[in-house]
Enzyme design. Sequence first.
Site, PDB file in Angstrom:
ATOM      1  CB  ILE A 164     -10.977  51.584  14.002  1.00  0.00           C
ATOM      2  CG1 ILE A 164     -11.516  50.471  13.054  1.00  0.00           C
ATOM      3  CG2 ILE A 164     -11.957  52.113  15.069  1.00  0.00           C
ATOM      4  CD1 ILE A 164     -12.178  49.381  14.078  1.00  0.00           C
ATOM      5  CG  ASP A 206       3.824  48.384  24.564  1.00  0.00           C
ATOM      6  OD1 ASP A 206       2.530  48.099  24.954  1.00  0.00           O
ATOM      7  OD2 ASP A 206       4.325  47.402  24.744  1.00  0.00           O
ATOM      8  NE  ARG A 223      -6.121  54.766  38.893  1.00  0.00           N
ATOM      9  CZ  ARG A 223      -5.869  54.216  40.115  1.00  0.00           C
ATOM     10  NH1 ARG A 223      -5.874  52.835  40.044  1.00  0.00           N
ATOM     11  NH2 ARG A 223      -5.316  55.036  40.994  1.00  0.00           N
ATOM     12  CE1 TYR A 248     -10.131  42.121  19.784  1.00  0.00           C
ATOM     13  CE2 TYR A 248     -12.203  40.822  19.545  1.00  0.00           C
ATOM     14  CZ  TYR A 248     -11.331  42.169  19.383  1.00  0.00           C
ATOM     15  OH  TYR A 248     -11.957  43.067  18.644  1.00  0.00           O
ATOM     16  CE  LYS A 295     -11.458  44.740  21.812  1.00  0.00           C
ATOM     17  NZ  LYS A 295     -10.915  45.955  21.830  1.00  0.00           N
TER      18      LYS A 295
HETATM   19  N1  LIG Z   1     -11.399  45.573  12.715  1.00  0.00           N
HETATM   20  C1  LIG Z   1     -12.797  44.820  13.182  1.00  0.00           C
HETATM   21  O1  LIG Z   1     -13.342  44.197  12.490  1.00  0.00           O
HETATM   22  C2  LIG Z   1     -13.113  45.137  14.780  1.00  0.00           C
HETATM   23  C3  LIG Z   1     -14.310  44.745  15.185  1.00  0.00           C
HETATM   24  C4  LIG Z   1     -14.476  45.037  16.341  1.00  0.00           C
HETATM   25  C5  LIG Z   1     -13.705  45.622  17.134  1.00  0.00           C
HETATM   26  N2  LIG Z   1     -12.451  46.163  16.738  1.00  0.00           N
HETATM   27  C6  LIG Z   1     -11.379  46.725  17.593  1.00  0.00           C
HETATM   28  O2  LIG Z   1     -11.267  48.074  17.185  1.00  0.00           O
HETATM   29  C7  LIG Z   1      -9.993  48.661  17.593  1.00  0.00           C
HETATM   30  C8  LIG Z   1      -9.101  48.944  16.440  1.00  0.00           C
HETATM   31  O3  LIG Z   1      -8.985  47.756  15.472  1.00  0.00           O
HETATM   32  P1  LIG Z   1      -8.304  48.124  14.067  1.00  0.00           P
HETATM   33  O4  LIG Z   1      -9.342  46.829  13.288  1.00  0.00           O
HETATM   34  O5  LIG Z   1      -8.440  49.285  13.452  1.00  0.00           O
HETATM   35  O6  LIG Z   1      -6.966  47.416  14.332  1.00  0.00           O
HETATM   36  P2  LIG Z   1      -5.672  47.593  13.517  1.00  0.00           P
HETATM   37  O7  LIG Z   1      -4.852  46.536  13.596  1.00  0.00           O
HETATM   38  O8  LIG Z   1      -5.933  48.341  12.296  1.00  0.00           O
HETATM   39  O9  LIG Z   1      -5.117  48.676  14.422  1.00  0.00           O
HETATM   40  C9  LIG Z   1      -4.545  48.465  15.729  1.00  0.00           C
HETATM   41  C10 LIG Z   1      -3.610  49.502  16.016  1.00  0.00           C
HETATM   42  O10 LIG Z   1      -3.259  49.454  17.300  1.00  0.00           O
HETATM   43  C11 LIG Z   1      -1.577  49.568  17.532  1.00  0.00           C
HETATM   44  N3  LIG Z   1      -1.163  48.694  18.684  1.00  0.00           N
HETATM   45  C12 LIG Z   1      -1.356  47.368  18.791  1.00  0.00           C
HETATM   46  N4  LIG Z   1      -0.428  47.081  19.928  1.00  0.00           N
HETATM   47  C13 LIG Z   1      -0.356  48.214  20.525  1.00  0.00           C
HETATM   48  C14 LIG Z   1       0.091  48.557  21.705  1.00  0.00           C
HETATM   49  N5  LIG Z   1       0.884  47.452  22.494  1.00  0.00           N
HETATM   50  N6  LIG Z   1       0.033  49.857  22.163  1.00  0.00           N
HETATM   51  C15 LIG Z   1      -0.077  50.684  21.401  1.00  0.00           C
HETATM   52  N7  LIG Z   1      -0.568  50.707  20.070  1.00  0.00           N
HETATM   53  C16 LIG Z   1      -0.659  49.298  19.784  1.00  0.00           C
HETATM   54  C17 LIG Z   1      -1.409  49.006  16.068  1.00  0.00           C
HETATM   55  O11 LIG Z   1      -0.115  49.381  15.807  1.00  0.00           O
HETATM   56  C18 LIG Z   1      -2.332  49.393  15.112  1.00  0.00           C
HETATM   57  O12 LIG Z   1      -1.907  50.623  14.865  1.00  0.00           O
HETATM   58  C19 LIG Z   1      -9.317  47.374  18.509  1.00  0.00           C
HETATM   59  O13 LIG Z   1      -9.607  47.450  19.856  1.00  0.00           O
HETATM   60  C20 LIG Z   1     -10.157  46.190  17.983  1.00  0.00           C
HETATM   61  O14 LIG Z   1     -10.342  44.928  18.795  1.00  0.00           O
HETATM   62  C21 LIG Z   1     -12.170  46.008  15.674  1.00  0.00           C
END
Ligand SMILES: NC(=O)c1ccc[n+]([C@@H]2O[C@H](COP(=O)([O-])OP(=O)(O)OC[C@H]3O[C@@H](n4cnc5c(N)ncnc54)[C@H](O)[C@@H]3O)[C@@H](O)[C@H]2O)c1
Length: 264
Positions: free
Chosen positions: A21, A65, A124, A154, A158
């Site tokens: 995403i 991070d 911030r 989670y 959220k």
């Molecule tokens: N995939 C879904 O179905 C879905 C649905 C609703 C919301 N979301 C939200 O969308 C967002 C992206 O999700 P995604 O599915 O692409 O996840 P993903 O696991 O593909 O990607 C998440 C990224 O965040 C990075 N990350 C993790 N911990 C971190 C930290 N401490 N500091 C910096 N980066 C960090 C990871 O390395 C990874 O590249 C998230 O906030 C997730 O909650 C996803």
Amino acid sequence: MPQETPAPKAIAIVTGAAGDIGRAIARRLAEGHDVVVLADIDGGAAERAARDLGDEARFVAVACDVTDARSVAAMAEAASSRGLVRTLVNNAGAARAVSLHDTTPEIWRMDNALNLEAAFLCFRAVEEMLKRSRGSVVNIASVNGMAVFGHPAYSAAKAGLLHLTRLIAVEYGKFGIRANAVAPGTVRTQAWKARAAANPQVFDEAKRWYPLERIVDPEDVANAVHFLAGPQASAISGVCLPVDCGLTAGQAEIARTFSQSSHY
Ligand SMILES: NC(=O)c1ccc[n+]([C@@H]2O[C@H](COP(=O)([O-])OP(=O)(O)OC[C@H]3O[C@@H](n4cnc5c(N)ncnc54)[C@H](O)[C@@H]3O)[C@@H](O)[C@H]2O)c1
């Protein structure tokens, strides 16, 4: 003749940008921003994502991070060295336990640190730049923040993120800063890897609950973020835009039972 100072470059920061995403958001925000900073805890993956999207002048990878204030400050510094932050997308996120029964205090804290506190830290760290640019924040929440679909810690985080969105909108509106959220439904990403490995039918099964009978693509989320961050949304602040193929509108199966109508 006095020389005109050139306007600073417009920067967008996308956290968790090495994920599916985040990468789609970074690609889309290159329209309307001079530079996109891809911040991710996996610096190597962020670098690969950035190079996949374009050259270093446009897409900058930063290992960060987002749960660590010092790391976030360094990331904000790296962004400020390239221009002025106009858009912050708090996208980094992950869910760790599927039920409240399985949620340890450590998991509760970790999920809240990543999915809620990190957005506060990032905001911030760049708020002074957002004031100067009259920029905006887009928080990537989830339908899990709106109703119960599993993943309790989670989900609570959220839901908190949706409230943080409103807190920023109200307190910082006087600086021209807008804050909005996007709440995706199921998106096929790496986050689903373990669940898809355990049940290869998981996405087909999920479609049943979505009125549009499909799940969300990363580009659907990116389009919504691009809209909310852009000038067409200049009067929109403090809202949550579900990008959920109709999930939170209601359930056809429930409507069929309650109405006893075959039209659902
Ligand atoms: N995939 C879904 O179905 C879905 C649905 C609703 C919301 N979301 C939200 O969308 C967002 C992206 O999700 P995604 O599915 O692409 O996840 P993903 O696991 O593909 O990607 C998440 C990224 O965040 C990075 N990350 C993790 N911990 C971190 C930290 N401490 N500091 C910096 N980066 C960090 C990871 O390395 C990874 O590249 C998230 O906030 C997730 O909650 C996803």
